[in-house]
Design an enzyme around this catalytic site. Sequence first.
Site, PDB file in Angstrom:
ATOM      1  N   GLU A 161       0.842  -1.209   0.000  1.00 25.90           N
ATOM      2  CA  GLU A 161       0.000   0.000   0.000  1.00 25.90           C
ATOM      3  C   GLU A 161       0.878   1.259   0.000  1.00 25.90           C
ATOM      4  O   GLU A 161       2.081   1.197   0.224  1.00 25.90           O
ATOM      5  CB  GLU A 161      -0.890   0.039   1.252  1.00 25.90           C
ATOM      6  CG  GLU A 161      -2.019  -0.991   1.258  1.00 25.90           C
ATOM      7  CD  GLU A 161      -3.279  -0.493   0.569  1.00 25.90           C
ATOM      8  OE1 GLU A 161      -3.237   0.568  -0.090  1.00 25.90           O
ATOM      9  OE2 GLU A 161      -4.310  -1.186   0.672  1.00 25.90           O
ATOM     10  N   ASN A 210     -10.472   4.503   2.665  1.00 23.73           N
ATOM     11  CA  ASN A 210      -9.483   4.318   1.609  1.00 23.73           C
ATOM     12  C   ASN A 210      -9.653   5.415   0.564  1.00 23.73           C
ATOM     13  O   ASN A 210     -10.537   6.271   0.686  1.00 23.73           O
ATOM     14  CB  ASN A 210      -9.725   2.944   0.948  1.00 23.73           C
ATOM     15  CG  ASN A 210      -8.512   2.062   1.037  1.00 23.73           C
ATOM     16  OD1 ASN A 210      -7.402   2.545   0.869  1.00 23.73           O
ATOM     17  ND2 ASN A 210      -8.716   0.790   1.294  1.00 23.73           N
ATOM     18  N   ASP A 258     -10.154   0.839  -3.711  1.00 23.95           N
ATOM     19  CA  ASP A 258      -9.029   0.776  -2.761  1.00 23.95           C
ATOM     20  C   ASP A 258      -8.285   2.107  -2.846  1.00 23.95           C
ATOM     21  O   ASP A 258      -8.907   3.160  -2.818  1.00 23.95           O
ATOM     22  CB  ASP A 258      -8.168  -0.465  -3.058  1.00 23.95           C
ATOM     23  CG  ASP A 258      -7.544  -1.030  -1.795  1.00 23.95           C
ATOM     24  OD1 ASP A 258      -6.813  -0.278  -1.122  1.00 23.95           O
ATOM     25  OD2 ASP A 258      -7.765  -2.203  -1.467  1.00 23.95           O
TER      26      ASP A 258
HETATM   27  O1  LIG Z   1      -6.021  -4.607   4.872  1.00 26.74           O
HETATM   28  C1  LIG Z   1      -6.465  -4.107   3.884  1.00 26.74           C
HETATM   29  O2  LIG Z   1      -7.318  -4.799   3.145  1.00 26.74           O
HETATM   30  C2  LIG Z   1      -8.079  -4.260   2.101  1.00 26.74           C
HETATM   31  C3  LIG Z   1      -7.895  -5.099   0.923  1.00 26.74           C
HETATM   32  S1  LIG Z   1      -8.456  -6.706   0.997  1.00 26.74           S
HETATM   33  O3  LIG Z   1      -9.839  -6.692   1.422  1.00 26.74           O
HETATM   34  O4  LIG Z   1      -7.594  -7.445   1.938  1.00 26.74           O
HETATM   35  O5  LIG Z   1      -8.314  -7.238  -0.330  1.00 26.74           O
HETATM   36  C4  LIG Z   1      -7.661  -2.879   1.663  1.00 26.74           C
HETATM   37  O6  LIG Z   1      -8.746  -2.285   1.073  1.00 26.74           O
HETATM   38  C5  LIG Z   1      -7.110  -2.075   2.765  1.00 26.74           C
HETATM   39  O7  LIG Z   1      -6.669  -0.820   2.307  1.00 26.74           O
HETATM   40  C6  LIG Z   1      -6.023  -2.785   3.421  1.00 26.74           C
HETATM   41  O8  LIG Z   1      -5.416  -2.072   4.410  1.00 26.74           O
END
Ligand SMILES: O=C1O[C@H](CS(=O)(=O)O)[C@@H](O)[C@H](O)[C@H]1O
Length: 292
Positions: free
Chosen positions: A15, A150, A202
């Site tokens: 990220e 997000n 995201d």
């Molecule tokens: O931990 C997280 O997970 C989600 C993505 S997911 O659901 O695991 O595919 C993400 O949107 C988030 O930003 C991230 O920190």
Amino acid sequence: MTAELLVDARNATGECPVWQVAEQALYWVDIPAKRLHRWTAAGALDSWSALEMLACIAAREGGGWLAGLESGLFALQAEASGQLSGERLVALDHAQPAMRCNDGRCDRQGRFLVGTMVQDMAQGAPAGRLYSHAAGEGARLLLDDLIVPNGLALSPDGRTLYLSDSHPSRQLIWAFDYDPDTGTPSNRRLFVDMNAHPGRPDGAAVDVDGCYWICGNDAGLIHRFTPDGRLDRSLSVPVKKPAMCAFGGRNLDTLFVTSIRPGGDLSDQPLAGGLFALDPGVQGLPEPAFAG
Ligand SMILES: O=C1O[C@H](CS(=O)(=O)O)[C@@H](O)[C@H](O)[C@H]1O
């Protein structure tokens, strides 16, 4: 348009890519691995460890990083030892136990905006919040009732703020009027209902035209929406879970994309968790540093 694999990073949750012009380098994090990574245009790769889950970073004007972790916001320095050293500047008063920061970036005045979420996203708890932090101050609560905040990004003039909620029960992107003088969002409205498009919203970035690029997690796509919320185009990456995108490169005309490597069978996406580069055909904007 083909995505180029830059690093087969195998990030659990890659990220927060941030392009550093002076270094011609991309920094990004792997949240559960508690690591900060750096890739340089010359091809070097480095990484550093944090003591808590490291979710988001912004370069500080005074050097080093402002970072969102589990317990709060930290000033961090990347040490030659491979550790991130530093101190907690702001303790976050989370709504419940086992929470952490998620997406975060600076507004165009250098305030840090950061969302929080429960660590176990499957709980679906709307305990997430959006905070603002200005140098020398604490954390100011801007919004609550979020699940997975997000997609934070600002329009080129800094007067429109975007925010998404990635949770499967939401999948919405909102726009707000944003007062650059006070850092206050108002007039919340639906920008894009991602339930009508492939992928969950995201991480995001805004380009020079004011268009909003957002990763379509679970769909292997990065979508470009015009300021009036119309889907302009979608680019694909060879993984299902692109997580966040950022403009960088010599002319700010490369779109870097981080991704997630889920557990289970990856035979149809062996590059999951990698760092990719795309040619978006448009320039981005320099990433503001934290004014402090
Ligand atoms: O931990 C997280 O997970 C989600 C993505 S997911 O659901 O695991 O595919 C993400 O949107 C988030 O930003 C991230 O920190």
